[in-house]
Design a protein around this motif. Sequence first.
Motif, PDB file in Angstrom:
ATOM      1  N   ARG A  65       1.113  -0.993  -0.147  1.00  0.00           N
ATOM      2  CA  ARG A  65       0.118   0.152  -0.164  1.00  0.00           C
ATOM      3  C   ARG A  65       0.986   1.000  -0.085  1.00  0.00           C
ATOM      4  N   VAL A  66       0.868   1.961  -0.828  1.00  0.00           N
ATOM      5  CA  VAL A  66       1.388   3.055  -1.082  1.00  0.00           C
ATOM      6  C   VAL A  66       1.068   4.465  -0.574  1.00  0.00           C
ATOM      7  N   PHE A  67       0.945   5.138  -0.002  1.00  0.00           N
ATOM      8  CA  PHE A  67       0.467   6.401   0.383  1.00  0.00           C
ATOM      9  C   PHE A  67       1.214   7.985  -0.108  1.00  0.00           C
ATOM     10  N   HIS A  68       0.206   8.701  -0.900  1.00  0.00           N
ATOM     11  CA  HIS A  68       0.909  10.335  -0.886  1.00  0.00           C
ATOM     12  C   HIS A  68       0.135  11.111  -0.669  1.00  0.00           C
ATOM     13  N   LEU A  69       0.878  11.948   0.206  1.00  0.00           N
ATOM     14  CA  LEU A  69       0.815  12.165   2.177  1.00  0.00           C
ATOM     15  C   LEU A  69       0.277  13.907   1.064  1.00  0.00           C
ATOM     16  N   ASN A  70      -0.023  15.091   2.089  1.00  0.00           N
ATOM     17  CA  ASN A  70       0.386  16.575   1.219  1.00  0.00           C
ATOM     18  C   ASN A  70       0.322  17.189   2.543  1.00  0.00           C
ATOM     19  N   GLN A  71       1.736  17.679   2.220  1.00  0.00           N
ATOM     20  CA  GLN A  71       2.816  18.236   3.685  1.00  0.00           C
ATOM     21  C   GLN A  71       1.972  18.765   4.200  1.00  0.00           C
ATOM     22  N   ASN A  72       1.193  20.003   3.688  1.00  0.00           N
ATOM     23  CA  ASN A  72       0.666  20.811   4.181  1.00  0.00           C
ATOM     24  C   ASN A  72      -0.970  20.527   5.403  1.00  0.00           C
ATOM     25  N   ASP A  73      -1.034  18.981   4.832  1.00  0.00           N
ATOM     26  CA  ASP A  73      -2.231  18.832   5.447  1.00  0.00           C
ATOM     27  C   ASP A  73      -2.658  16.758   5.378  1.00  0.00           C
ATOM     28  N   LEU A  74      -2.001  16.922   6.812  1.00  0.00           N
ATOM     29  CA  LEU A  74      -1.530  14.994   6.373  1.00  0.00           C
ATOM     30  C   LEU A  74      -2.552  14.498   6.427  1.00  0.00           C
ATOM     31  N   ARG A  75      -4.032  14.717   6.667  1.00  0.00           N
ATOM     32  CA  ARG A  75      -5.327  14.693   6.349  1.00  0.00           C
ATOM     33  C   ARG A  75      -5.579  14.470   4.561  1.00  0.00           C
ATOM     34  N   GLU A  76      -4.941  15.630   4.507  1.00  0.00           N
ATOM     35  CA  GLU A  76      -5.473  15.167   2.689  1.00  0.00           C
ATOM     36  C   GLU A  76      -4.117  13.914   2.325  1.00  0.00           C
TER      37      GLU A  76
END
Length: 140
Positions: A65-76
């Motif tokens: 499973r790969v995650f692409h994280l938004n560094q400004n908002d980890l909930r996104e």
Amino acid sequence: GELPSAPDINAGLFDAAQEKGEMIGMFFGHDHNNGFHGKVRGIPLGYAPSAGYNAYGPGRRRGVRVFHLNQNDLREYSTKVITDNELLGDSPLPNLMTLYDRMPSSFGAAKPMIRKGVAGLALGVGAAVALAVLGKKRKK
């Protein structure tokens, strides 16, 4: 694929995470045949299937499973499972799968195979030594 492997005892971890309200998500790996995700009571939950070949699993759908994280908002974030078939395409892995499917699951299970291998090796070395000795005698 199969039912998730939940613990026999509810220790209250999920309820505590929900009560705290800060949980971004709860994801678990190595659940053999499962690779799904969704939300339960507002908390994202998910699984990743087996990635290795030393356990039963979903054949060529093994993956990570790969995650692409938004560094400004980890909930996104976005997430997906990438399978070995997607990464490797038409590779020799089915042959490796056959090998791994026959691998012992523990050292105890491997002992008879090791004994057989050592005995075969000893016989082979013994035969090689005997042939070498016979070869030396014939040269004389």
